[in-house]
Design a protein around this motif. Sequence first.
Motif, short mmCIF file in Angstrom:
data_model
loop_
_atom_site.label_atom_id
_atom_site.label_comp_id
_atom_site.label_asym_id
_atom_site.label_seq_id
_atom_site.Cartn_x
_atom_site.Cartn_y
_atom_site.Cartn_z
N GLY A 161 0.81 -1.27 0.13
CA GLY A 161 0.12 -0.14 0.03
C GLY A 161 0.87 1.21 0.10
N PHE A 162 0.46 2.38 -0.66
CA PHE A 162 1.30 3.57 -0.56
C PHE A 162 0.36 4.76 -1.03
CE2 PHE A 162 1.15 2.55 -5.06
CZ PHE A 162 1.21 3.51 -5.69
N SER A 163 0.52 6.02 -0.50
CA SER A 163 -0.25 7.32 -0.72
C SER A 163 0.68 8.06 -1.29
CB SER A 163 -0.76 7.65 0.46
OG SER A 163 0.30 8.17 1.49
N THR A 164 0.17 8.94 -2.18
CA THR A 164 1.02 10.14 -2.87
C THR A 164 0.05 11.29 -2.53
OG1 THR A 164 2.09 10.67 -4.88
CG2 THR A 164 0.01 9.32 -4.91
N ASP A 165 0.66 12.32 -3.45
CA ASP A 165 -0.13 13.67 -3.53
C ASP A 165 -0.23 14.24 -4.89
OD1 ASP A 165 2.52 14.36 -3.42
OD2 ASP A 165 2.56 15.09 -1.61
N THR A 166 -1.23 15.21 -5.31
CA THR A 166 -1.31 15.72 -6.30
C THR A 166 -0.53 16.94 -6.64
OG1 THR A 166 -3.57 14.74 -6.66
CG2 THR A 166 -2.98 16.67 -8.04
N VAL A 167 0.32 16.95 -7.49
CA VAL A 167 1.34 18.12 -7.48
C VAL A 167 1.31 18.48 -9.02
CG1 VAL A 167 2.85 17.28 -5.65
CG2 VAL A 167 3.21 16.85 -8.15
N CYS A 168 2.04 19.82 -9.12
CA CYS A 168 1.99 20.44 -10.30
C CYS A 168 3.33 19.99 -11.07
CB CYS A 168 2.06 22.03 -10.16
SG CYS A 168 0.49 22.86 -9.41
N VAL A 169 3.28 20.09 -12.31
CA VAL A 169 4.37 19.61 -13.24
C VAL A 169 5.63 20.53 -12.66
CG1 VAL A 169 3.85 21.33 -15.13
CG2 VAL A 169 5.25 19.13 -15.56
N GLY A 170 6.65 19.84 -12.35
CA GLY A 170 7.98 20.33 -12.17
C GLY A 170 8.24 20.15 -10.77
N PHE A 176 6.26 10.00 -2.24
CA PHE A 176 5.42 8.29 -2.28
C PHE A 176 5.72 7.99 -0.68
CE2 PHE A 176 6.06 9.32 -6.59
CZ PHE A 176 5.07 8.75 -7.42
N ARG A 177 4.50 7.60 -0.31
CA ARG A 177 4.73 7.06 1.24
C ARG A 177 4.41 5.82 1.27
NH1 ARG A 177 3.05 12.08 0.89
NH2 ARG A 177 1.19 11.45 0.54
N ASP A 178 5.23 4.74 1.98
CA ASP A 178 4.77 3.18 1.86
C ASP A 178 4.06 3.14 2.99
OD1 ASP A 178 4.95 0.35 1.52
OD2 ASP A 178 6.63 0.77 3.17
N THR A 179 2.70 2.43 2.80
CA THR A 179 2.25 2.04 3.98
C THR A 179 1.71 0.55 4.13
OG1 THR A 179 0.20 2.50 2.51
CG2 THR A 179 0.68 4.37 3.92
N SER A 180 2.70 -0.11 3.41
CA SER A 180 2.65 -1.76 3.67
C SER A 180 2.76 -2.08 4.78
CB SER A 180 3.56 -2.25 2.62
OG SER A 180 3.64 -1.46 1.11
N THR A 181 2.00 -3.40 4.95
CA THR A 181 1.93 -4.15 6.26
C THR A 181 2.10 -5.60 6.06
OG1 THR A 181 -0.49 -4.23 5.97
CG2 THR A 181 0.31 -2.41 7.26
N VAL A 182 2.32 -6.25 7.10
CA VAL A 182 2.40 -7.63 7.06
C VAL A 182 1.36 -8.13 8.04
CG1 VAL A 182 4.72 -7.81 6.77
CG2 VAL A 182 4.08 -7.71 8.95
N VAL A 183 0.79 -9.59 7.77
CA VAL A 183 -0.05 -10.24 8.68
C VAL A 183 0.62 -11.13 9.58
CG1 VAL A 183 -2.16 -11.51 8.65
CG2 VAL A 183 -1.72 -10.01 6.72
N PRO A 184 0.46 -10.89 10.96
CA PRO A 184 0.94 -11.64 11.85
C PRO A 184 0.19 -13.01 12.12
CG PRO A 184 -0.07 -10.04 13.00
CD PRO A 184 -0.08 -9.67 11.55
N PRO A 185 0.64 -14.12 12.54
CA PRO A 185 2.10 -14.05 13.17
C PRO A 185 3.04 -14.75 11.87
CG PRO A 185 0.82 -16.15 13.67
CD PRO A 185 -0.04 -15.19 13.03
N LEU A 186 2.51 -15.19 10.81
CA LEU A 186 3.12 -15.78 9.68
C LEU A 186 4.11 -14.65 8.69
CD1 LEU A 186 1.02 -19.08 8.75
CD2 LEU A 186 3.26 -18.75 10.37
#
Length: 299
Positions: A153-162, A167-177
């Motif tokens: 998973g990740f999030s980002t923002d809308t920007v202007c050209v230039g 980019f912000r990583d929001t990845s997760t894992v599922v415990p316990p495996l």
Amino acid sequence: TSAPVDQWFWDFGDGNTDTVQNPAHLYASPGTYIVILEVTDTNLCVHSDTNTVIIRPNPIASFISTDTCVGFNTILTSTSIPDSINYPNIYGTINSWDWYFGDGGSTGNTLWTVQHPYGTHGTYLCTLIATDQYGCMDSITNPVNVSPGPIAGFSTDTVCVGDITSFRDTSTVVPPLGVGIETWFWDFGDGNTDTVQNPTHTYANAGIYNAILTVTDSNGCQGYDTNTVIVDTLPIAAWGLLEDTICYGDFAYFIDSTIGTSAPVDQWFWDFGDGNTDTVQNPAHLYASPGTYIVILEV
């Protein structure tokens, strides 16, 4: 004349005996045993017979498995061996492997290595039964771990050209495996990539891009996520004067004629060239002295 036999004496060759006609005996260990049967009839006549009994060793069952992810085949490989070291002359050759995967699936065949896809993540108790040419068998049960894999998973923002897109990583894992994420691979959708966890990227052109993040955990399991990145075009700044000629002591009236390209303009910054500024859309400004001024509008 002959007489019926009414006494039996069995010597099983391991220190144990019995006196029934047709005994059953459980040997404590494999080996080669000399068995003697001595019978006596009603006339007290005695006769004996000697035979060799071979108690063959069971094979030693064992197996290894790969820790895999849901959706991929788990590879199970038998490492079973005959007990040839302790019983070098009477062991048998393993020729059959029966697998029970712990999820209701099984296979009875002669394959020493098999592949099995588990439908959901979890720990399964897998059993192998190894059988040799004589029908002697041994079994072993081991846990098999099936990882859910990382959830990208990740999030980002809308920007202007230039401008820089973060980019912000929001990845997760599922415990316990679920195990730790080790690598990140970013495809920004414009032919450029990166491998840091939280990258930044500057798009050369305005547009809509499909950015893809691929994360890989320490088991080699992967997760994917795709997001749309919007890079806006720049507004076209423009302005004019209400009156072309401005006399000293009169207000100069500035008229905004900016063109918003991808979004409405909502901020204005006027630099009147005399050290004064304003932030309204259409300002009026009184210059303190005659002169030629360079006016800048930033939207």
